[in-house]
Scaffold this motif. Sequence first.
Motif, short mmCIF file in Angstrom:
data_model
loop_
_atom_site.label_atom_id
_atom_site.label_comp_id
_atom_site.label_asym_id
_atom_site.label_seq_id
_atom_site.Cartn_x
_atom_site.Cartn_y
_atom_site.Cartn_z
N GLU A 1 -8.43 5.20 15.80
CA GLU A 1 -8.51 3.76 15.53
C GLU A 1 -9.16 3.49 14.17
OE1 GLU A 1 -10.38 1.67 18.70
OE2 GLU A 1 -8.87 2.23 20.20
N GLU A 2 -10.21 4.21 13.87
CA GLU A 2 -10.88 4.02 12.59
C GLU A 2 -9.98 4.45 11.43
OE1 GLU A 2 -15.07 5.24 10.31
OE2 GLU A 2 -14.60 6.05 12.31
N SER A 3 -9.19 5.52 11.65
CA SER A 3 -8.26 5.97 10.62
C SER A 3 -7.21 4.91 10.32
CB SER A 3 -7.57 7.26 11.06
OG SER A 3 -8.51 8.28 11.29
N LEU A 4 -6.65 4.32 11.38
CA LEU A 4 -5.63 3.29 11.21
C LEU A 4 -6.20 2.07 10.49
CD1 LEU A 4 -3.89 3.53 14.70
CD2 LEU A 4 -2.87 4.13 12.49
N ALA A 5 -7.43 1.67 10.89
CA ALA A 5 -8.04 0.49 10.28
C ALA A 5 -8.31 0.73 8.79
CB ALA A 5 -9.34 0.14 11.01
N ARG A 6 -8.79 1.91 8.45
CA ARG A 6 -9.08 2.19 7.04
C ARG A 6 -7.79 2.26 6.23
NH1 ARG A 6 -13.48 6.34 4.72
NH2 ARG A 6 -14.74 4.73 5.71
N ALA A 7 -6.76 2.90 6.77
CA ALA A 7 -5.49 2.99 6.07
C ALA A 7 -4.91 1.59 5.82
CB ALA A 7 -4.50 3.83 6.87
N ARG A 8 -5.01 0.71 6.80
CA ARG A 8 -4.50 -0.66 6.64
C ARG A 8 -5.25 -1.39 5.54
NH1 ARG A 8 -1.51 -4.33 9.58
NH2 ARG A 8 -1.11 -2.74 11.16
N ARG A 9 -6.59 -1.22 5.48
CA ARG A 9 -7.37 -1.89 4.45
C ARG A 9 -6.97 -1.40 3.06
NH1 ARG A 9 -11.72 -0.91 7.98
NH2 ARG A 9 -12.54 0.74 6.60
N ILE A 10 -6.75 -0.09 2.92
CA ILE A 10 -6.39 0.46 1.62
C ILE A 10 -5.04 -0.05 1.16
CG2 ILE A 10 -5.71 2.61 0.45
CD1 ILE A 10 -7.96 4.00 1.87
N VAL A 11 -4.06 -0.03 2.07
CA VAL A 11 -2.71 -0.49 1.71
C VAL A 11 -2.74 -1.97 1.36
CG1 VAL A 11 -0.38 -0.82 2.56
CG2 VAL A 11 -1.58 1.31 3.07
N THR A 12 -3.43 -2.76 2.17
CA THR A 12 -3.51 -4.20 1.90
C THR A 12 -4.15 -4.47 0.55
OG1 THR A 12 -3.69 -4.66 4.27
CG2 THR A 12 -4.41 -6.39 2.75
N ALA A 13 -5.26 -3.78 0.25
CA ALA A 13 -5.95 -3.98 -1.03
C ALA A 13 -5.08 -3.53 -2.19
CB ALA A 13 -7.28 -3.23 -1.03
N ALA A 14 -4.38 -2.40 -2.02
CA ALA A 14 -3.53 -1.89 -3.10
C ALA A 14 -2.39 -2.84 -3.40
CB ALA A 14 -2.99 -0.51 -2.73
N ALA B 1 -2.43 -5.94 -2.96
CA ALA B 1 -2.96 -7.17 -3.55
C ALA B 1 -3.46 -6.95 -4.97
CB ALA B 1 -4.10 -7.70 -2.67
N GLY B 2 -3.38 -5.70 -5.46
CA GLY B 2 -3.78 -5.41 -6.83
C GLY B 2 -5.23 -5.07 -7.00
N VAL B 3 -5.94 -4.89 -5.89
CA VAL B 3 -7.36 -4.51 -5.97
C VAL B 3 -7.54 -3.22 -5.18
CG1 VAL B 3 -8.34 -6.77 -6.39
CG2 VAL B 3 -7.81 -6.10 -4.05
N ARG B 4 -6.74 -2.24 -5.53
CA ARG B 4 -6.72 -0.99 -4.80
C ARG B 4 -8.12 -0.41 -4.63
NH1 ARG B 4 -3.19 2.97 -7.77
NH2 ARG B 4 -5.07 3.24 -9.03
N GLY B 5 -8.42 -0.03 -3.37
CA GLY B 5 -9.69 0.61 -3.08
C GLY B 5 -10.84 -0.36 -2.85
N ALA B 6 -10.58 -1.66 -2.94
CA ALA B 6 -11.67 -2.61 -2.78
C ALA B 6 -12.26 -2.52 -1.38
CB ALA B 6 -11.16 -4.03 -3.02
N ALA B 7 -13.57 -2.44 -1.31
CA ALA B 7 -14.32 -2.44 -0.06
C ALA B 7 -13.93 -1.31 0.87
CB ALA B 7 -14.17 -3.78 0.66
N THR B 8 -13.31 -0.29 0.35
CA THR B 8 -12.88 0.79 1.23
C THR B 8 -13.54 2.10 0.88
OG1 THR B 8 -11.01 1.38 -0.17
CG2 THR B 8 -10.63 -0.28 1.52
N GLY B 9 -13.98 2.27 -0.35
CA GLY B 9 -14.51 3.55 -0.78
C GLY B 9 -13.38 4.48 -1.13
N PRO B 10 -13.66 5.58 -1.81
CA PRO B 10 -12.61 6.50 -2.22
C PRO B 10 -11.98 7.19 -1.03
CG PRO B 10 -14.77 7.45 -2.61
CD PRO B 10 -14.99 6.04 -2.19
N ILE B 11 -10.72 7.58 -1.20
CA ILE B 11 -10.03 8.27 -0.14
C ILE B 11 -10.58 9.68 0.03
CG2 ILE B 11 -8.21 9.23 -1.61
CD1 ILE B 11 -6.24 8.66 0.62
N ASN B 12 -11.15 10.23 -1.05
CA ASN B 12 -11.68 11.58 -1.00
C ASN B 12 -12.94 11.60 -0.15
OD1 ASN B 12 -12.62 14.15 -1.41
ND2 ASN B 12 -12.50 14.07 -3.65
#
Length: 365
Positions: A238-251, A253-264
């Motif tokens: 569940e946490e993986s899905l939520a984080r992936a959704r936040r990253i895709v949504t932010a990307a 919207a042109g603010v890739r990575g916002a409030a998500t932290g690095p993928i690494n």
Amino acid sequence: MTAPAADTPTPADRRRWARYLVEERAEGSVYQKLAARRTGEEREILLSLADAERRHEQHWLDLLGAEPEKLPRAGVRSRMLGWMAGRFGSIFVLALAQNAEARSPYDSEQYATPAMRADEKVHYEVVRGLAARGRRRLSGSFRAAVFGANDGLVSNLALVLGIGATGVSSGFVLFSGIAGLLAGALSMGAGEFVSVRSQRELLAATAANDDATASAGDLDIDENELALVYRARGMEQEESLARARRIVTAAQAGVRGAATGPINAQRADDHEIVGSDWTAAVSSFLLFASGAIIPVLPWIFGLEGTNAIVVALVLVGIALLSTGAMVGVLSGGPPLRRALRQLAIGFGAAAITYVLGVLFGVGAV
């Protein structure tokens, strides 16, 4: 803090109060000096301990009525702690302070208040906690230092005693000791280099990259495998899905990575924790050599036979007792017991090789 009511105090009472007064001042000074070498939370804790010691100091001043014209000197332990705290501010000071706090005289002191007795027990736990932090930070490097120096001491002592017991010339014993020093130190250094280099290479091989992040804006928000990246790194579904959704949504919207932290997900300081391979190699070489040179010193300075063996045993014994006592101080255990244990282990190993040298030797030493 109110002093208990008392009949007319005896001169012995006043001398005891004066001694408590100087000890409280000395302990407060130790905490002040340690705090000056710390920052953040540890500094605040140490300053609070110093404030508590001032409260205890005031208690004895109130009983005495005023500052005595002549005060006794603080005890040797307190003066030593103050000297060390001002120059080193090390874990050794906290470890010694922990032992000092464990032996409070107030448990049997009728003029100490219950609050003071309770304070001393709390202080012991606080100092023990601070010392435990330092022990955790020091544990890896301290283990390597003790292991390296002790290995050099014991292995080279065993070597020169075993060779010396065969009855060969002093020059041959000296050559064997120097050869043992170099062989052992080079082996230790090479082993540490390979170990640390291998671990750094392993970390490099497992490091993630930002390729997935760079293309996150092109992913379908509902159907993509980005969540699998996090699941593969140990995150719950569940946490993986939520984080992936936040990253895709932010990307998108042109603010890739916002409030998500690095993928690494790999910690950036992993390589710093492992350390440098060359530093580890040189340190291991020097630590082993510093221990291994001690048993060879008598032969270097021209001693021979039994005299050289006796001096080597004395020198190594002092070194083993010192490292054992140091381990005892840092671990909060009895230094003498740790020192004797270290001595017994080292001399036991050397005795075995000496007996073998006598059994297989060509003559008596």
